[in-house]
Scaffold this active site. Structure first.
Site, PDB file in Angstrom:
ATOM      1  NE  ARG A 263      -2.352   3.284   2.478  1.00  0.00           N
ATOM      2  CZ  ARG A 263      -2.083   4.392   3.130  1.00  0.00           C
ATOM      3  NH1 ARG A 263      -0.854   4.632   3.584  1.00  0.00           N
ATOM      4  NH2 ARG A 263      -3.010   5.284   3.347  1.00  0.00           N
ATOM      5  CG  ASP A 265       1.416   7.423   3.322  1.00  0.00           C
ATOM      6  OD1 ASP A 265       0.282   7.322   3.834  1.00  0.00           O
ATOM      7  OD2 ASP A 265       2.138   8.421   3.448  1.00  0.00           O
ATOM      8  CB  ALA A 266       0.323  10.443   0.964  1.00  0.00           C
ATOM      9  CD  GLU A 302      -3.351   7.974   2.039  1.00  0.00           C
ATOM     10  OE1 GLU A 302      -4.093   8.612   2.807  1.00  0.00           O
ATOM     11  OE2 GLU A 302      -2.126   7.868   2.218  1.00  0.00           O
ATOM     12  CG  ASP A 327      -9.991   9.380   1.398  1.00  0.00           C
ATOM     13  OD1 ASP A 327      -9.845   8.270   1.955  1.00  0.00           O
ATOM     14  OD2 ASP A 327      -9.104  10.253   1.385  1.00  0.00           O
ATOM     15  CG  PHE A 329     -17.225   3.585   0.062  1.00  0.00           C
ATOM     16  CD1 PHE A 329     -18.310   3.013  -0.578  1.00  0.00           C
ATOM     17  CD2 PHE A 329     -16.898   3.119   1.334  1.00  0.00           C
ATOM     18  CE1 PHE A 329     -19.062   2.015   0.039  1.00  0.00           C
ATOM     19  CE2 PHE A 329     -17.627   2.122   1.958  1.00  0.00           C
ATOM     20  CZ  PHE A 329     -18.719   1.572   1.308  1.00  0.00           C
ATOM     21  CG  HIS A 397      -4.227   4.572   9.166  1.00  0.00           C
ATOM     22  ND1 HIS A 397      -4.273   4.069   7.876  1.00  0.00           N
ATOM     23  CD2 HIS A 397      -3.415   5.661   9.114  1.00  0.00           C
ATOM     24  CE1 HIS A 397      -3.529   4.816   7.094  1.00  0.00           C
ATOM     25  NE2 HIS A 397      -2.988   5.789   7.812  1.00  0.00           N
ATOM     26  CG  ASP A 398      -5.027   8.436   7.050  1.00  0.00           C
ATOM     27  OD1 ASP A 398      -4.205   8.788   7.910  1.00  0.00           O
ATOM     28  OD2 ASP A 398      -4.721   8.186   5.877  1.00  0.00           O
ATOM     29  N   GLY A 401      -8.050   7.890  13.323  1.00  0.00           N
ATOM     30  CA  GLY A 401      -6.940   8.493  14.048  1.00  0.00           C
ATOM     31  C   GLY A 401      -6.786   9.974  13.829  1.00  0.00           C
ATOM     32  CG  ASN A 402      -5.511  11.848  10.544  1.00  0.00           C
ATOM     33  OD1 ASN A 402      -4.590  11.941  11.348  1.00  0.00           O
ATOM     34  ND2 ASN A 402      -5.321  11.445   9.304  1.00  0.00           N
TER      35      ASN A 402
END
Length: 595
Positions: A263, A265-266, A302, A327, A329, A397-398, A401-402
């Site tokens: 995966r 990231d960003a 992502e 995101d 969804f 997690h985002d 956690g954010n």
């Protein structure tokens, strides 16, 4: 074994090399240094530079267990190897020689798991178990098998400063975080997963490095100084050796750790104007290696871009990745369930937003984004693209956690609401992903935590965290201190919650929904054309039809009657929902699956 290149050649993604043992000598790329000394177990050795700015020596042979580092120029400081495989004393300590080929794998019969259409389970090693280690996590994998999971996605495990961290502050990309157990424990984890029929996806970060322990700029132009993103200076992937550094890391996970996917990231924060784009090159390298080992390998991005270029085939001028997170969804489903419309949730207030996502993949596909203040996204070609190229979640997690306090949906929804979230995610047209603990309505939050040893960095992290929440309208006074050890400890799962009460009932529902997904061909159909949606904005119901199966959802609290033409064979239903040949009656929020 993949053949190694002749000594002195420039490394590329296909000329993979990892660690002193495999190289047969100590070597390091350091174009910015005019002198490099190797320090092994306290003894200095001068290194010789070749025409490609690689420094090496044949005067000392790498031995497993040796501690080493490099002195650059006339500086007496000893810094770790940029390609270190082990940092037993932390990211500021000496590197350790280890042999990744020493592990005895038992997964010869493992045939792999493709990511598209799989059930993915996102896990953070440090909070998945009380012990917070890879070995402890491996001992819990039977839970995922019983749940029906296909792939476990592990948050970043590369070396970071401090003991506990989300993992996105990593600085040594080739080393597994020592408190988790290091490389050998990671290999044991993957081997155990494969023995149980589970694939492994590893979360990796190639868009930035953490704020502490990043010595790469001392060696060469690894970063684009002054050209940064949200988290720091961007990685200089347009420089050939830096690009090779990234591609070699991709290959390491597949070759040395036997993972089934990465995966990324960003990826929207990766700066690359070259062709092929580094993401396309990652995909090309991955596909080539997959053919070599005759197992499916996946790359999932992502991306904040809402651009199908990520998963469009390279033959059609795309990057050719397996898929990307969606995101849209999450936002559409979250708003439908909670009514929260602050910040980036504003555009998702109408139920029509979720309906569009279910039928077309993105809400923002060139439409106006009020949060961004501009048009955003590109449309998906629903005639050719697979729905399963989008990885979706009602929690991750985002998105947990954010939040200001790391609160889960379980803190706000009743059991029926949680099962509705699960049903839309697991039975919808996309590739579903769960976040650890959601399957048993975990009561524990998942908060943002760090353990930076540097006091100033800890204070700066906490301050920056508070500033991030201004646009979402959250109260900064309730944000936990990331540096407080209790913030980490309270984020650990409580496994006793799976045994009885609400946790057990929600877990049973998740198991039933995943089993239903496996039984019914229509629920894994990857064609956009196989899905249609009807909904009532006023009455807050939605019907997702997938071939001959109807997923009937009521988001409201009041009673409702939903007309559905079907044979009224009930495949799944929440309490308080009844079905007949004429439709479905709800006493409140709930879901019914009909044929």
């Amino acid at each position: 074994m993949i053949p190694e290149p002749p000594a002195g050649t420039v490394r590329t993604g296909s000329s993979f090399r990892s660690g002193p043992i495999r190289a047969g000598r100590y070597e390091v790329w350091a174009p910015d240094a005019d002198r490099v000394r190797l320090v092994v177990d306290g003894t200095d050795h001068e290194l010789t530079r070749d025409d490609h700015d690689w420094w090496s020596t044949d005067a000392v042979t790498p031995v497993v267990g040796a501690r080493y580092g490099f002195r650059l120029g006339d500086d007496d400081a000893v810094v770790p190897d940029p390609r270190t495989l082990s940092q037993p004393d932390g990211v500021h300590g000496l590197s350790e020689v280890i042999d990744l080929d020493a592990f005895s794998w038992s997964d010869e019969g493992w045939t792999g798991r493709p990511a598209r259409g799989a059930v993915i389970y996102e896990m953070h090693v440090g909070t998945f178990t009380p012990e917070g280690t890879l070995d402890a996590a491996a001992a819990r994998l039977e839970h995922l098998v019983a749940l029906g999971v296909d792939l476990v996605e592990v948050l970043p495990v590369n070396a970071v400063n401090g003991i506990w961290n989300w993992g996105y502050d990593g600085v040594d990309w080739f080393a597994v975080h020592a408190p988790y157990g290091g490389a050998a424990a990671y290999q044991r984890f993957v081997d155990r997963a494969h023995a149980l029929g589970l694939g492994v996806v590893q979360d990796v970060v190639y868009n930035h490095l953490g704020p502490s322990g990043n010595y790469l700029p001392l060696f060469g132009p690894y970063l684009l100084a002054g050209l940064g993103n949200t988290w720091g200076d961007s990685v200089n992937v347009e420089q050939p050796e830096v690009r090779a550094f990234v591609l070699d890391n991709v290959r390491m996970w597949f070759r040395d750790f036997h993972v089934d996917g990465l995966r990324l990231d960003a990826v929207h924060a990766i700066r690359d104007t070259t062709r092929p784009h580094v993401l396309a090159q990652m995909a090309s390298e991955t596909d080539a290696f997959a053919q070599w080992i005759r197992k499916p390998l996946s790359l999932i991005a992502e991306s904040d871009l809402n651009d199908p270029i990520m998963f469009r085939p390279r033959e059609a001028h795309g990057y050719g990745l397996t898929g990307q997170w969606s995101d849209d969804f999450h936002h559409g489903l979250h708003v439908a369930l909670t009514g929260e419309t602050t910040g980036y949730y504003a555009d998702f207030a109408p139920l029509a937003a979720l309906a569009k996502v279910l039928e077309r993949g993105f809400l923002h596909d060139g439409t106006w984004s009020s949060f961004r203040g501009r048009r955003h996204g590109q449309p998906i070609d629903t005639e050719t693209a697979p729905t399963t190229a989008l990885v979706v979640a009602n929690q991750n997690h985002d998105q947990i956690g954010n939040r200001a306090t790391g609160d889960r949906l379980a803190e706000h929804l009743d059991e029926a609401g949680l099962v509705v979230a699960a049903a839309v995610t697991l039975l919808g047209p996309f590739t579903p992903m769960l976040f650890m603990g959601e399957e048993f309505a975990a009561s524990t939050p998942w908060q943002f935590f760090t353990s930076h040893p540097e006091p100033d960095l800890g204070i700066a992290t906490a301050k920056g965290r508070i500033e991030e929440f201004e646009q979402m309208g959250w109260d900064p006074n309730i944000v936990p201190d990331p540096q407080d050890p209790e913030t980490f400890r309270r984020s650990k799962l409580r496994w006793e919650e799976t045994l009885e009460g609400r946790g057990r009932r929600v877990l049973d529902a998740y198991r039933a929904l995943i089993a239903l997904r496996r039984r019914e061909e229509a629920l894994v159909d990857w064609r956009f054309s196989s899905n249609s949606v009807r909904f009532s904005e006023d009455d807050r119901w939605l019907v997702l039809t997938r071939s001959d199966i109807h997923i009937v959802v009521h988001f409201g609290d009041a009673a409702a009657s939903v007309p559905v033409v079907s044979g009224a064979e009930v495949l799944f239903a929440t309490e308080g929902a009844t079905a007949s040949a004429d439709g479905v009656e709800f006493t409140g929020r709930g879901v019914v699956v009909l044929r």
